[in-house]
Design an enzyme around this catalytic site. Sequence first.
Site, short mmCIF file in Angstrom:
data_model
loop_
_atom_site.label_atom_id
_atom_site.label_comp_id
_atom_site.label_asym_id
_atom_site.label_seq_id
_atom_site.Cartn_x
_atom_site.Cartn_y
_atom_site.Cartn_z
CE LYS A 1 -11.21 -1.61 -4.57
NZ LYS A 1 -12.59 -1.08 -4.51
C1 PLP Z 1 -13.85 -1.51 -4.98
C2 PLP Z 1 -15.00 -0.69 -4.54
C3 PLP Z 1 -16.28 -1.25 -4.33
C4 PLP Z 1 -16.58 -2.72 -4.59
O1 PLP Z 1 -15.97 -3.56 -3.67
P1 PLP Z 1 -15.84 -5.15 -3.95
O2 PLP Z 1 -15.00 -5.69 -2.86
O3 PLP Z 1 -15.17 -5.25 -5.30
O4 PLP Z 1 -17.21 -5.72 -3.98
C5 PLP Z 1 -17.30 -0.42 -3.85
N1 PLP Z 1 -17.08 0.88 -3.63
C6 PLP Z 1 -15.88 1.47 -3.84
C7 PLP Z 1 -15.73 2.93 -3.60
C8 PLP Z 1 -14.79 0.72 -4.29
O5 PLP Z 1 -13.60 1.30 -4.50
#
Ligand code: PLP
Length: 497
Positions: A113
């Site tokens: 993120k």
């Molecule tokens: C948010 C997240 C995901 C999923 O990502 P999307 O963009 O919502 O498909 C996968 N792994 C981790 C560690 C995350 O924080």
Amino acid sequence: MEYVSTRDRSLRVSAAKAIATGIAPDGGLFCPTEFPRLSSGEWQALTGMDYKARAAFVLGKYLTDFTAEELKGFADKAYADEKFGGADTAPVVKLADGKYMLELWHGPTCAFKDMALQMLPHLLTASLRKTGETRTACILVATSGDTGKAALDGFADVPGTKIMVYYPVDGVSTIQKLQMVTQEGANVAVCAIRGNFDDAQSAVKRIFTDKGTLDKLDREGLTLSSANSINWGRLAPQIAYYISAYCDLVNRGEVKMGDPINVCVPTGNFGNILAAYFAKQMGLPVNKFICASNQNNVLTDFFKKGGTYDRNRDFYTTASPSMDILISSNLERLLFYVSGQNDKAVAEMMASLSSSGKYTLARELFARVEAEFDAGCADDAATAETIRRLFQQEHYLCDTHTAVAVKVYEDYRARTGDCTPAVIASTASPFKFCQSVIEALGGTVDTDGVGLLGQLSGMTGVPAPAPLAALAGKEPRFDMVVDKDDILSTTGLLRDL
Ligand SMILES: *Cc1c(COP(=O)(O)O)cnc(C)c1O
């Protein structure tokens, strides 16, 4: 470049407007009307750039109302060496059997993120300025863990913004909670909600729609904004790392420029894998996208069972909580493009999703999806087995979300015999999910709090990332817990931040 709503193409806005607004007024998602194709000269130039320059270059293709200098300045700050451990911003690690792990968790909060949420504050504040907004933007975030901390870190002490994060009191990992409640910054606040993630999310939605609260905030010179993954300003920065990974593979001689790769992504809201699809539209030679889910396998069924998306099913709490999602919001953008930007068709499918919890893609459209996407799922037992095996066989330690993707990729390769080199998105540091990873390795959790980092380090010889190790010296700043029905009372805090 112009942006339109997935549900009504007559709603056309600039990039700045799309980012400042977040969601389109009709509930649709803003999408570019065309994709910029990179020329072979541009690909060549990208291979010679560092991550910051690649990111600014890719963003410049989409955010045409921003100058190149602006974007380069943002990228230099967002991906500064001191924030990403001085290492490669998004390194690619080669494993056996054609697996290339694209590690997206070297940022300040140790989850992917950060790749978008370190950039978003710059894009959002500039977009608000460009669109004439003078009020202070209050970012409200409901989180199941990773987004909350990444948004807090991104927006901490950013002028013209305040941020408040709500998390379910018993719904996040020990380390995730510590990360949030020790967050520094004069413009941040954190609040626990009694209930689960859905309770937190619907409580936050209430704030956004409460006229009395909105009027009161307006009188105080405040306006609400969101940092969730349907905002174009969060999606666009993610395109860059797939292009960057490919350039790295070319530079290292792993592939020749133009050779195809596969891309496998552990998926929740469909944001991360969609960014890879966008990279392909720009010319990244992707053979197959492999969409990996945990036990909440609504997307696997969509891709493998003829294009029916059906959220009417049990919800499971798993060891990969950031993928515990039954409505993958960003899939709407894929539907928009595979239908040839057919806003009416998308609006109908989304109306059906909201009234009956499901929709079915027309057969000829699904054929297009099927040609490009494969999918699979892995339950918690298979995930744990994968973490253990990868560590024993290759001495590679990965988190639960990444392990889901590795397992699904291995299944895909065994089933199809497709040996195209595969870039697998590694989305979080294993140290964010210590309990699950320790147990996967056959250990018994014998401590709590930051002690978990030491236990996992001791078992594996892998050091905990510096930002997590630093939690040991930090005092909790926030201990507020409220019932979901009392959430409106927390907005009084925003004035005082
Ligand atoms: C948010 C997240 C995901 C999923 O990502 P999307 O963009 O919502 O498909 C996968 N792994 C981790 C560690 C995350 O924080």
